[in-house]
Write a protein that holds these residues in place. Sequence first.
Motif, PDB file in Angstrom:
ATOM      1  N   LYS A 107       0.816  -1.220   0.000  1.00  0.00           N
ATOM      2  CA  LYS A 107       0.000   0.000   0.000  1.00  0.00           C
ATOM      3  C   LYS A 107       0.848   1.267   0.000  1.00  0.00           C
ATOM      4  O   LYS A 107       0.519   2.249  -0.666  1.00  0.00           O
ATOM      5  CB  LYS A 107      -0.918  -0.024   1.229  1.00  0.00           C
ATOM      6  N   ASN A 108       1.963   1.250   0.741  1.00  0.00           N
ATOM      7  CA  ASN A 108       2.818   2.426   0.851  1.00  0.00           C
ATOM      8  C   ASN A 108       3.658   2.589  -0.422  1.00  0.00           C
ATOM      9  O   ASN A 108       4.429   1.702  -0.780  1.00  0.00           O
ATOM     10  CB  ASN A 108       3.721   2.296   2.077  1.00  0.00           C
ATOM     11  N   LYS A 109       3.515   3.732  -1.086  1.00  0.00           N
ATOM     12  CA  LYS A 109       4.157   3.939  -2.389  1.00  0.00           C
ATOM     13  C   LYS A 109       5.679   3.898  -2.287  1.00  0.00           C
ATOM     14  O   LYS A 109       6.359   3.238  -3.092  1.00  0.00           O
ATOM     15  CB  LYS A 109       3.703   5.284  -2.979  1.00  0.00           C
ATOM     16  N   GLU A 110       6.220   4.588  -1.294  1.00  0.00           N
ATOM     17  CA  GLU A 110       7.679   4.638  -1.145  1.00  0.00           C
ATOM     18  C   GLU A 110       8.255   3.249  -0.864  1.00  0.00           C
ATOM     19  O   GLU A 110       9.268   2.841  -1.454  1.00  0.00           O
ATOM     20  CB  GLU A 110       8.042   5.610  -0.017  1.00  0.00           C
ATOM     21  N   ALA A 144       6.871   0.392  -1.634  1.00  0.00           N
ATOM     22  CA  ALA A 144       6.681  -0.432  -2.832  1.00  0.00           C
ATOM     23  C   ALA A 144       7.816  -0.216  -3.825  1.00  0.00           C
ATOM     24  O   ALA A 144       8.360  -1.176  -4.396  1.00  0.00           O
ATOM     25  CB  ALA A 144       5.335  -0.123  -3.475  1.00  0.00           C
ATOM     26  N   PHE A 145       8.220   1.058  -4.030  1.00  0.00           N
ATOM     27  CA  PHE A 145       9.308   1.350  -4.966  1.00  0.00           C
ATOM     28  C   PHE A 145      10.642   0.814  -4.438  1.00  0.00           C
ATOM     29  O   PHE A 145      11.466   0.309  -5.205  1.00  0.00           O
ATOM     30  CB  PHE A 145       9.397   2.860  -5.224  1.00  0.00           C
ATOM     31  N   ASN A 154       1.910  -1.220  -6.318  1.00  0.00           N
ATOM     32  CA  ASN A 154       1.513  -0.258  -5.297  1.00  0.00           C
ATOM     33  C   ASN A 154      -0.019  -0.149  -5.310  1.00  0.00           C
ATOM     34  O   ASN A 154      -0.610   0.330  -6.274  1.00  0.00           O
ATOM     35  CB  ASN A 154       2.155   1.100  -5.583  1.00  0.00           C
TER      36      ASN A 154
END
Length: 449
Positions: A263-266, A268-269, A282
């Motif tokens: 869920k967390n974009k940072e 996930a990247f 994401n």
Amino acid sequence: MRIIIAGAGEVGFHLAKLLSYEAQEITLIDTDKERLSYADNHLDIRVLRGDATSIQVLQDAQVDSSDLVIGVTASETTNLTLCVLAKQLGCKRTMARISNTEFMDNRELIKFDQLGIDELISPERLAAMEIQLMLNQSAFNDTYQFEEGLLTMFGVILPKTAPFVGKMVKEAARIFPELNFMPIALQRTGTQFTLIPRGDTIFKEGDQVYFITSDKGVEELYKLSGMQKQDIKNVMILGGSKVGYKTARDLCNKKFNVKLIEKNKEKAFDIADELPHALVINGDGRNVELLEEENLEAMDAFIAVTGNSETNIMSCLVAKNKKIKKTIALVENMDYFQLSHSIGVDTLINKKLLAANSIFRYIRKGEVLALTRLNNLNAEILEFEVKASSLVNGEIIKELNFPREASIGGVIRNGEGIIALGDFRIAEGDKVVVCCLPKAIPRIEKLFL
């Protein structure tokens, strides 16, 4: 033994509870007044409020005459510092719960024992290992390996198609004389009572049965339990937690096709950069449409390891509804864990319980090499090494004064796993796997001392 446990959370409380049954001298340290009060009211132990890294608090806990100090607070730094201090103050052995699996991966590089830390326990690592083991034996809902698979414990709910449903254990043994497995524990559907199977115990549909098998017996057990071995190749992981990351990394290394939803974009990247062979998405895994868009139905296994037990269970139920072969949910709440067979998820994993069990085997008397508690059953499996002085040495199994609340599942001798029946003679050097109810443990331990 005099044991100090720092941290009255679920791991620390569970450990203290198990050890208090055995008349160990336990001191539980925590800064939380409510946790200590609860432990003091429910367990026969000493509680001490304070910072576990305070020298004065450790001296008040009589650390200098303690046999073992266990750091299981939520703070990795506190646990490591505690062990260093305790060893300097005279404690014999120390154990620290950690969350950074790098410490485990680099034990040869960093000599933790020279710092005063004898053992490291990582709940996240244990959970990731448990998940991999469950994927390897996908038809079963609980599994544990002894001596790298020379003997393996499997748990399975018996379908009505299993050939020995309706038969007594001794009847099944006569019909299938070449069996390479042994039933060691059983729980009837809808009950909370654990049975140690005997010859006159009848197998019934819906029973949760645990078997010990050798490597020869795995295929037999699939066939006779009415289960089918399912190939797991495509895996979806919900949650980029430490457990999720480590599971994805290990599965990618073993050539599984892995999709991970975070869920967390940072985060996930970051995971996508570190795991180039995994497809990282994401998004919110609670969104059923997202799961369907990401081809959930094509997955062989769905593993939910977010920090929320309810999210993990509900998303696994969605996956189960899509006919996914294997669903695994990480749960923090012990109450959910006790309902594992009725929730509808194939396997529930509790990393705190795994950690407590792993720690517990270091505390046992006798030559205990391994220990596991059966999911949702009030029974333990212990592996003992037979010494020259052991009462079982040289004895035939059926002539042993063995408690009815316990049974021998198998023996490892000269690198071979053996399903040992009544006429088998135990010898020095054997590694014996025993399943027993808690009240039988003291008698079993005396046999192997």
